[in-house]
Scaffold this motif. Structure first.
Motif, PDB file in Angstrom:
ATOM      1  N   ASN A  77       0.905  -0.948   0.042  1.00  0.00           N
ATOM      2  CA  ASN A  77      -0.061   0.142   0.018  1.00  0.00           C
ATOM      3  C   ASN A  77       1.040   1.294  -0.046  1.00  0.00           C
ATOM      4  N   PRO A  78       1.533   1.311  -1.220  1.00  0.00           N
ATOM      5  CA  PRO A  78       2.511   2.457  -1.067  1.00  0.00           C
ATOM      6  C   PRO A  78       1.922   4.003  -1.078  1.00  0.00           C
ATOM      7  N   GLU A  79       2.624   4.923  -0.362  1.00  0.00           N
ATOM      8  CA  GLU A  79       2.190   6.240  -0.160  1.00  0.00           C
ATOM      9  C   GLU A  79       2.075   7.009  -1.443  1.00  0.00           C
ATOM     10  N   LEU A  80       1.427   8.035  -1.650  1.00  0.00           N
ATOM     11  CA  LEU A  80       1.155   8.730  -2.790  1.00  0.00           C
ATOM     12  C   LEU A  80       2.606   9.108  -3.221  1.00  0.00           C
ATOM     13  N   SER A  81       3.327   9.700  -2.083  1.00  0.00           N
ATOM     14  CA  SER A  81       4.555  10.230  -2.562  1.00  0.00           C
ATOM     15  C   SER A  81       5.401   9.214  -3.203  1.00  0.00           C
ATOM     16  N   THR A  82       5.431   7.977  -2.506  1.00  0.00           N
ATOM     17  CA  THR A  82       6.237   6.795  -3.269  1.00  0.00           C
ATOM     18  C   THR A  82       5.883   6.734  -4.699  1.00  0.00           C
ATOM     19  N   VAL A  83       4.531   6.500  -4.941  1.00  0.00           N
ATOM     20  CA  VAL A  83       3.841   6.283  -6.381  1.00  0.00           C
ATOM     21  C   VAL A  83       4.384   7.143  -7.225  1.00  0.00           C
ATOM     22  N   LEU A  84       4.421   8.655  -6.742  1.00  0.00           N
ATOM     23  CA  LEU A  84       5.120   9.736  -7.638  1.00  0.00           C
ATOM     24  C   LEU A  84       6.372   9.445  -8.052  1.00  0.00           C
ATOM     25  N   LYS A  85       7.303   9.226  -7.132  1.00  0.00           N
ATOM     26  CA  LYS A  85       8.782   8.955  -7.455  1.00  0.00           C
ATOM     27  C   LYS A  85       8.847   7.831  -8.172  1.00  0.00           C
ATOM     28  N   ILE A  86       8.230   6.746  -8.312  1.00  0.00           N
ATOM     29  CA  ILE A  86       8.287   5.721  -9.070  1.00  0.00           C
ATOM     30  C   ILE A  86       7.882   6.060 -10.403  1.00  0.00           C
ATOM     31  N   ILE A  87       6.668   6.706 -10.712  1.00  0.00           N
ATOM     32  CA  ILE A  87       6.252   7.026 -11.874  1.00  0.00           C
ATOM     33  C   ILE A  87       7.350   7.811 -12.686  1.00  0.00           C
ATOM     34  N   GLU A  88       7.712   9.168 -11.575  1.00  0.00           N
ATOM     35  CA  GLU A  88       8.934   9.854 -12.414  1.00  0.00           C
ATOM     36  C   GLU A  88      10.186   8.969 -12.710  1.00  0.00           C
ATOM     37  N   ALA A  89      10.595   8.075 -11.981  1.00  0.00           N
ATOM     38  CA  ALA A  89      11.625   7.067 -12.243  1.00  0.00           C
ATOM     39  C   ALA A  89      11.427   6.518 -13.300  1.00  0.00           C
ATOM     40  N   LEU A  90      10.319   6.024 -13.944  1.00  0.00           N
ATOM     41  CA  LEU A  90       9.878   5.032 -14.823  1.00  0.00           C
ATOM     42  C   LEU A  90       9.851   5.909 -16.100  1.00  0.00           C
ATOM     43  N   GLY A  91       9.924   7.338 -15.884  1.00  0.00           N
ATOM     44  CA  GLY A  91       9.832   8.315 -17.172  1.00  0.00           C
ATOM     45  C   GLY A  91       8.587   8.295 -17.688  1.00  0.00           C
ATOM     46  N   LEU A  92       7.593   8.157 -16.680  1.00  0.00           N
ATOM     47  CA  LEU A  92       5.900   8.597 -17.055  1.00  0.00           C
ATOM     48  C   LEU A  92       5.784   9.894 -16.181  1.00  0.00           C
ATOM     49  N   HIS A  93       4.467  10.050 -16.451  1.00  0.00           N
ATOM     50  CA  HIS A  93       3.601  11.135 -15.825  1.00  0.00           C
ATOM     51  C   HIS A  93       2.262  11.034 -15.620  1.00  0.00           C
ATOM     52  N   LEU A  94       1.798  11.376 -14.640  1.00  0.00           N
ATOM     53  CA  LEU A  94       0.197  11.183 -14.374  1.00  0.00           C
ATOM     54  C   LEU A  94      -0.612  12.739 -15.284  1.00  0.00           C
ATOM     55  N   GLN A  95      -1.572  12.158 -15.508  1.00  0.00           N
ATOM     56  CA  GLN A  95      -2.315  13.229 -16.413  1.00  0.00           C
ATOM     57  C   GLN A  95      -3.858  13.252 -16.137  1.00  0.00           C
ATOM     58  N   ALA A  96      -4.474  14.340 -15.622  1.00  0.00           N
ATOM     59  CA  ALA A  96      -5.758  14.354 -15.299  1.00  0.00           C
ATOM     60  C   ALA A  96      -6.625  14.436 -16.484  1.00  0.00           C
ATOM     61  N   VAL A  97      -7.622  14.054 -16.861  1.00  0.00           N
ATOM     62  CA  VAL A  97      -8.573  14.053 -18.183  1.00  0.00           C
ATOM     63  C   VAL A  97      -9.889  13.882 -17.822  1.00  0.00           C
ATOM     64  N   PRO A  98     -10.977  14.412 -18.089  1.00  0.00           N
ATOM     65  CA  PRO A  98     -12.082  14.486 -17.629  1.00  0.00           C
ATOM     66  C   PRO A  98     -12.622  13.085 -17.890  1.00  0.00           C
ATOM     67  N   ARG A  99     -13.638  12.342 -16.887  1.00  0.00           N
ATOM     68  CA  ARG A  99     -13.922  11.018 -17.041  1.00  0.00           C
ATOM     69  C   ARG A  99     -15.058  11.003 -18.056  1.00  0.00           C
ATOM     70  N   ARG A 100     -15.127   9.897 -18.889  1.00  0.00           N
ATOM     71  CA  ARG A 100     -15.877   9.952 -20.123  1.00  0.00           C
ATOM     72  C   ARG A 100     -17.508   9.459 -19.272  1.00  0.00           C
ATOM     73  N   ILE A 101     -18.522  10.243 -19.927  1.00  0.00           N
ATOM     74  CA  ILE A 101     -19.675  10.041 -19.062  1.00  0.00           C
ATOM     75  C   ILE A 101     -20.205   9.095 -20.098  1.00  0.00           C
ATOM     76  N   LYS A 102     -21.260   7.902 -19.409  1.00  0.00           N
ATOM     77  CA  LYS A 102     -21.627   6.847 -20.117  1.00  0.00           C
ATOM     78  C   LYS A 102     -23.251   7.476 -19.924  1.00  0.00           C
ATOM     79  N   HIS A 103     -23.827   7.367 -21.219  1.00  0.00           N
ATOM     80  CA  HIS A 103     -24.897   8.063 -21.500  1.00  0.00           C
ATOM     81  C   HIS A 103     -25.872   6.732 -21.618  1.00  0.00           C
ATOM     82  N   ALA A 104     -27.115   6.822 -20.739  1.00  0.00           N
ATOM     83  CA  ALA A 104     -28.306   5.552 -20.726  1.00  0.00           C
ATOM     84  C   ALA A 104     -28.728   5.565 -22.077  1.00  0.00           C
ATOM     85  N   GLY A 105     -29.147   4.677 -22.341  1.00  0.00           N
ATOM     86  CA  GLY A 105     -30.026   4.300 -23.838  1.00  0.00           C
ATOM     87  C   GLY A 105     -29.738   4.879 -24.924  1.00  0.00           C
TER      88      GLY A 105
END
Length: 101
Positions: free
Chosen positions: A73-101
């Motif tokens: 259960n890694p802390e967020l700071s650990t996850v961010l360090k790992i993502i950076e070391a992997l050469g990746l970055h997080l990106q926030a995007v709007p959630r896709r809204i599923k329409h009924a019917g």
């Protein structure tokens, strides 16, 4: 009754490029399951070299293995360090809204 033969599937063997790695992690994030995300980060770290990722993050190798294990259960700071070391970055995007019917 015929016995089924199974083989171990390791996603690391199927990472051919950075896009494969990013897609794998993105799929884990889409599941919204913290243990799956940690396991995916662990798979990617193994592919890149756990010792190198440990060095780049400043974390001990054993600590890294523990944090990225299915029960970790890694802390967020650990996850961010790992993502950076992997050469990746997080990106926030709007959630896709599923329409009924």
């Amino acid at each position: 009754m015929k016995k089924e033969n199974t083989t171990f599937w390791d996603p690391v063997e199927h990472f051919n490029n950075e896009e494969d790695i990013a897609a794998y992690l993105e799929a884990a994030f889409e599941e919204n399951d913290t243990s799956l995300i940690a396991a995916a980060l662990g798979d990617i770290a193994r592919a890149k070299g756990m010792s190198k990722i440990a060095e780049d993050t400043g974390l001990g190798r054993e600590s890294l293995y523990k944090a990225l294990s299915p029960s970790g259960n890694p802390e967020l700071s650990t996850v961010l360090k790992i993502i950076e070391a992997l050469g990746l970055h997080l990106q926030a995007v709007p959630r896709r809204i599923k329409h009924a019917g």
